[in-house]
Design a protein around this motif. Structure first.
Motif, PDB file in Angstrom:
ATOM      1  N   GLU A   1       1.898   6.242  -7.321  1.00 15.80           N
ATOM      2  CA  GLU A   1       0.912   7.209  -7.778  1.00 15.80           C
ATOM      3  C   GLU A   1       1.437   8.630  -7.736  1.00 15.80           C
TER       4      GLU A   1
ATOM      5  N   SER B   1       2.337   1.577  -3.465  1.00 10.52           N
ATOM      6  CA  SER B   1       1.330   2.085  -4.400  1.00 10.52           C
ATOM      7  C   SER B   1       1.178   3.591  -4.272  1.00 10.52           C
ATOM      8  N   ALA B   2       1.199   4.091  -3.054  1.00 13.51           N
ATOM      9  CA  ALA B   2       1.068   5.539  -2.835  1.00 13.51           C
ATOM     10  C   ALA B   2       2.218   6.289  -3.499  1.00 13.51           C
TER      11      ALA B   2
ATOM     12  N   SER C   1       0.830  -1.212   0.000  1.00 12.70           N
ATOM     13  CA  SER C   1       0.000   0.000   0.000  1.00 12.70           C
ATOM     14  C   SER C   1       0.859   1.256   0.000  1.00 12.70           C
ATOM     15  N   ARG C   2       1.951   1.243   0.750  1.00 14.23           N
ATOM     16  CA  ARG C   2       2.857   2.405   0.744  1.00 14.23           C
ATOM     17  C   ARG C   2       3.583   2.531  -0.597  1.00 14.23           C
TER      18      ARG C   2
END
Length: 103
Positions: free
Chosen positions: A50, A46-47, A43-44
């Motif tokens: 992005e 992916s951030a 998740s980190r």
């Protein structure tokens, strides 16, 4: 951002860029699956992935990681030593940024 910095995240992004594979397939993430840390890492990651669009520190870090991955992939493809100068990456990103600001 410095208080939550995790060098594994940058490694995952560079691995993904060089191999053109998704972060969950990275050996670092696979290793962490047993510990339950894999979801947080992805998740980190992916951030930061992005952060390709925008400005600020995350954007600049993402640009530098992308340049690093490109040069590392080229070294792999050309069978050269896997040594990329961080100083050269920073200089290239800074030069590219200045050129973009002039437009």
């Amino acid at each position: 951002m410095r208080t939550t910095a995790n060098p594994r995240i940058a490694s995952i992004i560079v691995w993904s860029d060089v191999t053109r594979a998704e972060a969950p397939h990275c050996p670092i993430v696979k290793k962490e699956r047993g510990r339950g840390d894999a979801r947080l890492l992805t998740s980190r990651t992916s951030a930061l992935h992005e952060a390709d669009i925008g400005r600020g520190e995350r954007f600049r870090l993402r640009q530098r990681l992308s340049l690093y991955a490109t040069q590392l992939a080229a070294a792999c493809d050309q069978n050269r030593p896997l040594c990329v100068s961080v100083r050269a990456i920073v200089e290239e990103e800074t030069r590219t940024r200045r050129t973009a600001q002039l437009r």
